[in-house]
Design a protein around this motif. Structure first.
Motif, short mmCIF file in Angstrom:
data_model
loop_
_atom_site.label_atom_id
_atom_site.label_comp_id
_atom_site.label_asym_id
_atom_site.label_seq_id
_atom_site.Cartn_x
_atom_site.Cartn_y
_atom_site.Cartn_z
N VAL A 234 0.82 -1.21 0.00
CA VAL A 234 0.00 0.00 0.00
C VAL A 234 0.86 1.26 0.00
O VAL A 234 0.36 2.35 -0.30
CB VAL A 234 -0.96 0.03 1.21
N ASN A 235 2.14 1.12 0.33
CA ASN A 235 3.02 2.27 0.34
C ASN A 235 4.46 1.79 0.43
O ASN A 235 4.72 0.62 0.73
CB ASN A 235 2.70 3.21 1.51
N LEU A 236 5.37 2.71 0.17
CA LEU A 236 6.80 2.47 0.39
C LEU A 236 7.31 3.52 1.35
O LEU A 236 6.93 4.70 1.27
CB LEU A 236 7.58 2.56 -0.93
N TYR A 237 8.15 3.09 2.27
CA TYR A 237 8.71 4.01 3.28
C TYR A 237 10.21 4.06 3.09
O TYR A 237 10.88 3.03 3.01
CB TYR A 237 8.37 3.50 4.67
N GLY A 238 10.74 5.27 3.00
CA GLY A 238 12.17 5.45 2.79
C GLY A 238 12.85 6.08 3.98
O GLY A 238 12.43 7.14 4.46
N ARG A 239 13.90 5.41 4.48
CA ARG A 239 14.73 5.93 5.57
C ARG A 239 16.03 6.46 4.98
O ARG A 239 16.81 5.72 4.38
CB ARG A 239 15.05 4.83 6.58
N SER A 240 16.24 7.76 5.12
CA SER A 240 17.43 8.39 4.55
C SER A 240 18.70 7.85 5.20
O SER A 240 18.76 7.65 6.41
CB SER A 240 17.36 9.90 4.75
N ILE A 241 19.72 7.57 4.38
CA ILE A 241 20.98 7.07 4.92
C ILE A 241 21.91 8.21 5.33
O ILE A 241 23.00 7.97 5.85
CB ILE A 241 21.71 6.15 3.93
N GLY A 242 21.48 9.45 5.10
CA GLY A 242 22.28 10.60 5.49
C GLY A 242 21.40 11.70 6.04
O GLY A 242 20.18 11.56 6.13
N ALA A 243 22.02 12.81 6.37
CA ALA A 243 21.27 13.92 6.97
C ALA A 243 20.66 14.85 5.93
O ALA A 243 19.86 15.73 6.26
CB ALA A 243 22.19 14.73 7.88
N ALA A 244 21.00 14.65 4.65
CA ALA A 244 20.56 15.59 3.62
C ALA A 244 19.08 15.45 3.29
O ALA A 244 18.45 16.40 2.83
CB ALA A 244 21.39 15.40 2.36
N PHE A 245 18.52 14.27 3.50
CA PHE A 245 17.13 14.03 3.11
C PHE A 245 16.32 13.53 4.29
O PHE A 245 16.83 12.79 5.13
CB PHE A 245 17.06 12.99 1.98
#
Length: 329
Positions: free
Chosen positions: A188-199
């Motif tokens: 139903v969705n995709l969740y993205g965890r940023s690997i850095g502080a920029a995003f």
């Protein structure tokens, strides 16, 4: 937009659309058909369709153009309204479901090719290859998603509508670890965890769905509820099987209903925040569950920790179990 229109017209030729609207025409040449104009009243056929160029022209009213132009004239609609009529949202939603499934597979295939993504998982304490595969964890490196899908015939418009790319055509989950969120067997969705502080961490547009991996624990008499998806992964890796995740401290209606759908004890293990936000959210949720007849126990961790950081910092399953047992009713 131009590419999207051409994709739509290739799927639905003008002559086929007209025949679906009960227009009849006789062959007037190798690539031409002629019949009465559907746009105005006439007794002598003057409406021509050229199948090679996929256009029409009426010598009676002087109107002409392609499939989109015909829909605009016949339905007195705008350009975008005509596109929506020819490619209705119900079709797009079905496409989105399949698209998210394919995107999740694509991101999984990228993970092992990017050392920075694997290093990030290692830093977060996630090192079990079997669990990484089970959770379908992937990585969005950026720069390749749009090309991958457009070469398969997906339009840029569909990718934008699904939230996979932004208006500039860039991968929306760029440089993020990707977790597919499933409900009822479908993503139903995709969740993205940023690997850095920029995003920032982000979901794609739409609901985050129900509790994470709820199907695995819905029959358990005791359920551990955590706030973050890496908290979930850390507990699963430590052999706790009765764990689920709310993806934030604020549960949506579906998530709260799931917790209340049967007799169980809920152990709430939210972050121990310096500003007390995690503790306050846990207390409020415990009170709400109690009002619905669900016993809830708040599980305090060492100050400044969440389940993930506790295990990354050297904590073990035995110690965590002692926190559960010490939680006051």
């Amino acid at each position: 937009m131009g590419h999207d229109v051409e994709t739509l017209k290739s799927r639905l030729p003008l002559l086929e659309y007209l025949r679906r609207q009960n227009w009849t025409g006789r062959r007037a040449g190798r690539f031409e058909y002629v019949g009465l104009c559907p746009l105005h009243k006439e007794s002598r056929p003057s409406f021509y369709v050229n199948t090679r160029k996929d256009v029409f022209y009426c010598h009676g009213c002087g109107q002409g153009g392609d499939l989109i132009r015909f829909v605009q004239l016949s339905r007195q609609a705008s350009f975008r309204q005509s596109l929506a009529y020819l490619d209705p949202p119900t079709h797009r939603e079905a496409d989105w479901s399949a698209l998210l499934e394919q995107a999740a597979v694509f991101y999984q295939q990228q993970l092992d090719h990017y050392p920075e993504a694997l290093e990030y998982l290692r830093q977060r304490g996630l090192h079990d290859p079997a669990l990484i595969r089970e959770l379908s964890i992937g990585y969005a490196p950026g720069g390749v998603l749009r090309h991958h899908f457009t070469t398969q015939g997906y339009s840029s418009s569909l990718l934008r509508d699904a939230g996979l790319i932004n208006a500039q055509g860039t991968d929306a989950l760029y440089q993020r670890i990707v977790f597919p969120l499933r409900q009822g067997g479908h993503i139903v969705n995709l969740y993205g965890r940023s690997i850095g502080a920029a995003f920032a961490h982000r979901f794609l547009p739409g609901s985050k769905g129900g509790l994470y991996a709820w199907e695995k624990v819905q029959r358990c008499s005791e359920v551990i509820l955590v706030e973050g998806i890496f908290d979930y992964a850390a507990l699963r890796q430590a052999s706790f099987s009765n764990v689920t995740c709310s993806l934030g401290t604020h549960l949506n209606t579906d998530q709260f209903r799931q917790l209340c759908d049967g007799p169980r004890i809920v152990y709430i293990v939210f972050d121990e925040d310096a500003n007390l936000s995690g503790q306050q959210a846990a207390e409020q949720l415990a009170h709400q569950l109690a009002e619905h007849g669900i016993p809830a126990r708040r599980v305090p961790l060492p100050e400044g920790h969440d389940p993930n950081s506790f295990f990354v910092g050297g904590g073990d399953a035995r110690q965590f179990q002692s926190f559960l047992e010490a939680a006051p009713p």
